[in-house]
Every structure is written in C-alpha cells, then in structure tokens.
Motif scaffolding. Structure first.
Motif, PDB file in Angstrom:
ATOM      1  N   VAL A   1      -5.377   0.334  -3.353  1.00  0.00           N
ATOM      2  CA  VAL A   1      -4.221   0.300  -3.466  1.00  0.00           C
ATOM      3  C   VAL A   1      -5.408  -0.769  -4.185  1.00  0.00           C
ATOM      4  O   VAL A   1      -4.845  -1.371  -4.946  1.00  0.00           O
ATOM      5  CB  VAL A   1      -3.146  -0.448  -3.335  1.00  0.00           C
ATOM      6  CG1 VAL A   1      -2.168  -1.333  -4.080  1.00  0.00           C
ATOM      7  CG2 VAL A   1      -2.912   1.006  -2.694  1.00  0.00           C
TER       8      VAL A   1
ATOM      9  N   TYR B   1       0.790  -3.326 -10.183  1.00  0.00           N
ATOM     10  CA  TYR B   1       1.174  -2.583  -9.283  1.00  0.00           C
ATOM     11  C   TYR B   1       1.165  -1.330  -9.760  1.00  0.00           C
ATOM     12  O   TYR B   1       1.176  -0.655  -9.391  1.00  0.00           O
ATOM     13  CB  TYR B   1       2.217  -3.418  -8.467  1.00  0.00           C
ATOM     14  CG  TYR B   1       1.450  -3.940  -6.447  1.00  0.00           C
ATOM     15  CD1 TYR B   1       0.703  -3.442  -6.237  1.00  0.00           C
ATOM     16  CD2 TYR B   1       1.041  -5.556  -6.955  1.00  0.00           C
ATOM     17  CE1 TYR B   1       0.244  -4.091  -5.034  1.00  0.00           C
ATOM     18  CE2 TYR B   1       1.071  -6.106  -5.599  1.00  0.00           C
ATOM     19  CZ  TYR B   1      -0.229  -5.686  -5.287  1.00  0.00           C
ATOM     20  OH  TYR B   1      -0.128  -6.157  -3.954  1.00  0.00           O
TER      21      TYR B   1
ATOM     22  N   GLY C   1       0.321   2.080  -8.582  1.00  0.00           N
ATOM     23  CA  GLY C   1       1.108   3.156  -7.997  1.00  0.00           C
ATOM     24  C   GLY C   1       1.792   4.629  -8.566  1.00  0.00           C
ATOM     25  O   GLY C   1       0.725   5.305  -8.445  1.00  0.00           O
TER      26      GLY C   1
ATOM     27  N   ALA D   1       3.767   1.073  -3.712  1.00  0.00           N
ATOM     28  CA  ALA D   1       2.197   0.709  -3.686  1.00  0.00           C
ATOM     29  C   ALA D   1       1.867  -0.329  -3.025  1.00  0.00           C
ATOM     30  O   ALA D   1       1.004  -1.102  -2.674  1.00  0.00           O
ATOM     31  CB  ALA D   1       1.247   0.678  -4.723  1.00  0.00           C
TER      32      ALA D   1
END
Length: 270
Positions: free
Chosen positions: A7, A17, A21, A31
C-alpha cells in the motif's frame, strides 16, 4: 491480503487510497487501515502522534469509509465495494445462470407435483437474480450481463409454463372446485401482472435503476403468485381424484415437450 509495504509503495507513486485499494483488490478504507493501522472512520478522535503517522492524508479520512455524496459518486463507491468485497463476490458467483434440476423427471406425473417442480425452478432463477448485484448495488458489467441472462431464462421458462396452466390447470380448477372460477380469474390476473412486469424488464437496459426496480417487482409478484397457486394445489389434492391429477400432469408435460425449443441466451441447451 495486501501488505503495508504494498500500500505504501502505491502511495509513494502518487496514488490515493481509493486507487491503491482498487489496484490491490480491497476497499479504500481497508487500504488505509493496512497502511496506518487506524480505522478510516476515526478521523475526529486521532491523537497528535496519530495525525502525523506515515500514510496519513491531510484531509479527513471519513470519506474512505463512507460513500461520496451524490448519486453518481455513491454508485461508483458501491461498484468498487462490490468488486473488492470478497463475501459479496462469492455470494454472487455461487449461482450459475441456469435452472436447477430436471424439469419433468420420469417419476413425477401428478399435476400439482409437476407444476410445483417447475415453480421451484423459476424461484431458483429469481433467487439468482436477487443474489447478483445490480447497478444500484454496485454491480460490475459482468454482473449486469448475468442478470440480463437470468431474466431471459425466466422468460424462457414461463413461455411454456403459463400456456400449460391455461390449457390444463385452470379448466380443472374451474370445473373441480366450488369457487374455481374466482380462483382461476384471480390467478390469471396475477399471471398477467407478472408477465407485464417481465416484458417491461426485458425491454429495459440492465445498467439502469429501472431494471433493478422492475426485477424487485417481478420477484415480489412471482412469489405472491406461487404462494397463491400452492393454496389452490392443496384444494385440488383434496377434491380432484388422483387419476385425474395424474392425467392432467401428463398433459402439462406433453404441452411442454411440444412447445418450440428456445435457445439458451448463452448458446447452451438443457
């Protein structure tokens, strides 16, 4: 499950994010949790140290847990959640878009048993339709295509089911039960409502909210109609001799077998 390093590497490349994700197959809020160890919906309760933790964005993180405002934003959020939610995907994918079981096995002859078995096959298709997410629940393009295929199979099943009932079931109800005319008329009205809904559904694009609304209406009307017919079947078993019901069951199967064959929407034949 993605690692924290995976991540954080995507974040270092400049992705947010939501996109990180999406690429890793998890919701944006998950995430964020992997990268920071903090829930996305706890932005208002963070300590000073937590606010400066690696991976913390400057803006509120609540949006990572909640759908964005507006219909289009909510739809995109739902679609992404549907793609990344493993439980939701497994619930949809456990269904195969075809009726379950044989329609008229050789050991089933009695009228109410034959028709109940056919009802169960249509009910199974309706359950499939309900399990696969539509556009209002974030369904993917593949999901919408599967829903359209299931609707075509429901129509295919009813193309011979309803004519067989009109030819054999309802005349027996009218002649064999003291309130037969009223029951048959009520059932035919219900059938016409359901067929009208199905016709409208088949003429509607599966990527529209109207399709989802019509699918729900069809499921409700068919469930009510099947329950009504189950009650009629119970009265027939009490009032119509077994040999008559056996003969009528054979007539129904004969009507199905003489009906024109309709190709499966994806080229398969049962």
């Amino acid at each position: 499950m993605p690692s924290r390093g995976q991540v954080q590497r995507l974040l270092a490349y400049g992705l947010d994010y939501e996109e990180a994700g999406h690429r890793l197959g998890v919701p944006a809020g998950q995430a964020f949790l992997i990268a920071t160890g903090l829930p996305a919906d706890g932005g208002d309760t963070l300590t000073t140290a937590e606010r400066h933790r690696a991976g913390m964005p400057q803006e509120s993180t609540q949006r990572l847990a909640d759908p964005p405002a507006g219909k289009d934003g909510t739809r995109r959020w739902l679609r992404r959640r549907a793609v990344t939610d493993r439980g939701m995907r497994q619930a949809a994918e456990q269904w195969s878009a075809r009726p379950k079981g044989e329609r008229a096995p050789g050991d089933v002859h009695e009228l109410t048993a034959v028709l109940t078995r056919d009802h169960d096959r249509v009910t199974g298709l309706l359950k499939q339709l309900k399990a696969i997410p539509g556009v209002t629940k974030g369904g993917t393009g593949a999901d919408l295509a599967r829903r359209e295929s299931v609707v075509a199979l429901i129509a295919q099943a009813l193309e011979s089911h309803e004519p067989a009932e009109q030819a054999h079931l309802w005349p027996a109800v009218r002649g064999g039960l003291d309130t037969g005319d009223r029951l048959a008329d009520q059932a035919v009205d219900q059938e016409n409502e359901a067929i009208g809904t199905l016709t409208a559904l088949r003429g509607t694009s599966p990527d529209s909210e109207e399709f989802d609304e019509l699918a729900e209406r069809l499921e409700s009307r068919m469930r009510r109609h099947v329950a009504f017919e189950d009650a009629v079947f119970a009265r027939l078993r009490e009032n119509l001799p077994q040999e008559d019901r056996e003969r009528l069951g054979a007539d129904v199967v004969g009507t199905w077998q003489s009906a024109p064959t309709v190709p499966h929407p994806h080229g398969r034949q049962d």
